[in-house]
Design a protein around this motif. Structure first.
Motif, PDB file in Angstrom:
ATOM      1  N   GLU A 176     -13.375   5.420  -6.288  1.00  0.00           N
ATOM      2  CA  GLU A 176     -12.145   5.562  -7.068  1.00  0.00           C
ATOM      3  C   GLU A 176     -11.018   6.126  -6.200  1.00  0.00           C
ATOM      4  N   ILE A 177      -9.911   5.385  -6.133  1.00  0.00           N
ATOM      5  CA  ILE A 177      -8.761   5.823  -5.339  1.00  0.00           C
ATOM      6  C   ILE A 177      -7.514   5.999  -6.204  1.00  0.00           C
ATOM      7  N   GLY A 178      -7.656   5.765  -7.514  1.00  0.00           N
ATOM      8  CA  GLY A 178      -6.504   5.871  -8.393  1.00  0.00           C
ATOM      9  C   GLY A 178      -5.575   4.688  -8.243  1.00  0.00           C
ATOM     10  N   SER A 179      -4.328   4.893  -8.617  1.00  0.00           N
ATOM     11  CA  SER A 179      -3.328   3.816  -8.579  1.00  0.00           C
ATOM     12  C   SER A 179      -2.756   3.592  -7.193  1.00  0.00           C
ATOM     13  N   GLY A 180      -2.913   4.595  -6.319  1.00  0.00           N
ATOM     14  CA  GLY A 180      -2.334   4.501  -4.982  1.00  0.00           C
ATOM     15  C   GLY A 180      -0.971   5.138  -4.861  1.00  0.00           C
ATOM     16  N   TYR A 181      -0.422   5.628  -5.983  1.00  0.00           N
ATOM     17  CA  TYR A 181       0.918   6.221  -5.965  1.00  0.00           C
ATOM     18  C   TYR A 181       0.843   7.729  -5.726  1.00  0.00           C
ATOM     19  N   PRO A 182       1.832   8.295  -5.042  1.00  0.00           N
ATOM     20  CA  PRO A 182       1.810   9.722  -4.713  1.00  0.00           C
ATOM     21  C   PRO A 182       1.732  10.649  -5.923  1.00  0.00           C
ATOM     22  N   ALA A 183       2.222  10.217  -7.077  1.00  0.00           N
ATOM     23  CA  ALA A 183       2.220  11.067  -8.268  1.00  0.00           C
ATOM     24  C   ALA A 183       0.864  11.060  -8.981  1.00  0.00           C
ATOM     25  N   ASP A 184      -0.061  10.235  -8.533  1.00  0.00           N
ATOM     26  CA  ASP A 184      -1.360  10.111  -9.189  1.00  0.00           C
ATOM     27  C   ASP A 184      -2.325  11.158  -8.625  1.00  0.00           C
ATOM     28  N   PRO A 185      -2.777  12.115  -9.430  1.00  0.00           N
ATOM     29  CA  PRO A 185      -3.696  13.148  -8.918  1.00  0.00           C
ATOM     30  C   PRO A 185      -5.018  12.577  -8.426  1.00  0.00           C
ATOM     31  N   VAL A 186      -5.455  11.457  -8.988  1.00  0.00           N
ATOM     32  CA  VAL A 186      -6.695  10.834  -8.513  1.00  0.00           C
ATOM     33  C   VAL A 186      -6.508  10.334  -7.079  1.00  0.00           C
TER      34      VAL A 186
END
Length: 225
Positions: A176-186
């Motif tokens: 899991e890497i999240g959305s890839g956006y800087p604002a995404d805590p994941v």
């Protein structure tokens, strides 16, 4: 990296207009995908029900992408995280985007191109892209064109679906890497753990982004970076 798709799918109709948009200009992870879709007139694409990709579900975007691929010429340019880092040593992100937009327009070879403007000054962005195309073309750059111009809406769908597919492939490799956006805590959690474990960012991260530089500093890896 560039990837060109079916620009020869013209059938018997003359393709007079293309729309261009990008997905992934701002993320810290993954590529920027710039796509263009050509049509004879804007009503053709409006009839498919295209709209800004951000307001569509993933399932609907994918269904529309399949329809677009069957009926309309499209072209795609992909700039990987590594490409972006290299180019950012020479130019701004807006220039990188403008050149990719121009590459797509030149491939589709339509006399008129609508763009989603990536500059606060729409006219300036249009002139910039036109200067990189290398052939005559009327370039119309507008803010939020992905909402108002069906050709740009279609391009936004193509770009989003292709980028999402690439991000999904990263998740298969990295978890899991999240959305890839800087604002995404994941996403930030993934980058933090990876840097602590490996001493450097993953290849899919944009090292020139302040987000990565800050994480390197915070984890004591500045010298390695």
């Amino acid at each position: 990296m560039s990837a060109f798709n079916n620009p020869e799918r013209t059938g018997t109709r003359v393709r007079n207009i293309c729309g261009v948009d990008e997905a992934g200009k701002g993320p810290v992870i993954g590529p920027m995908v710039v796509a263009g879709v050509a049509c004879s007139n804007l009503d053709e694409l409006a009839g498919l029900g295209v709209m800004d990709s951000k307001v569509l579900t993933a399932k609907r975007r994918e269904a529309l992408f399949e329809l677009i691929k069957k009926e309309f010429p499209y072209a795609v340019v992909i700039r990987t995280a590594s490409d972006i880092d290299t180019l950012r040593s020479e130019m701004t992100m807006n220039t990188i985007t403008a050149r990719a937009h121009a590459e797509v327009v030149a491939t589709l070879d339509c006399p008129v191109a609508w763009l989603d403007a990536c500059d606060v000054n729409e006219d300036r962005y249009g002139r910039t892209v036109a200067g990189y195309i290398g052939k005559p073309c009327q370039v119309i750059a507008k803010h939020k064109a992905d909402r108002t111009c069906p050709a740009v809406s279609a391009a936004s769908i193509v770009a989003k679906v292709i980028r999402d597919g690439l991000v999904d492939s990263y998740k298969e490799e990295y978890g899991e890497i999240g959305s890839g956006y800087p604002a995404d805590p994941v996403t930030i959690g993934f980058l933090t753990r990876y840097i602590k474990e490996h001493g450097s960012p993953p290849p899919i991260a944009r090292r020139s982004w302040a987000t990565v530089k800050n994480l390197m500093n915070n984890t004591g890896q500045k010298k390695l970076f």
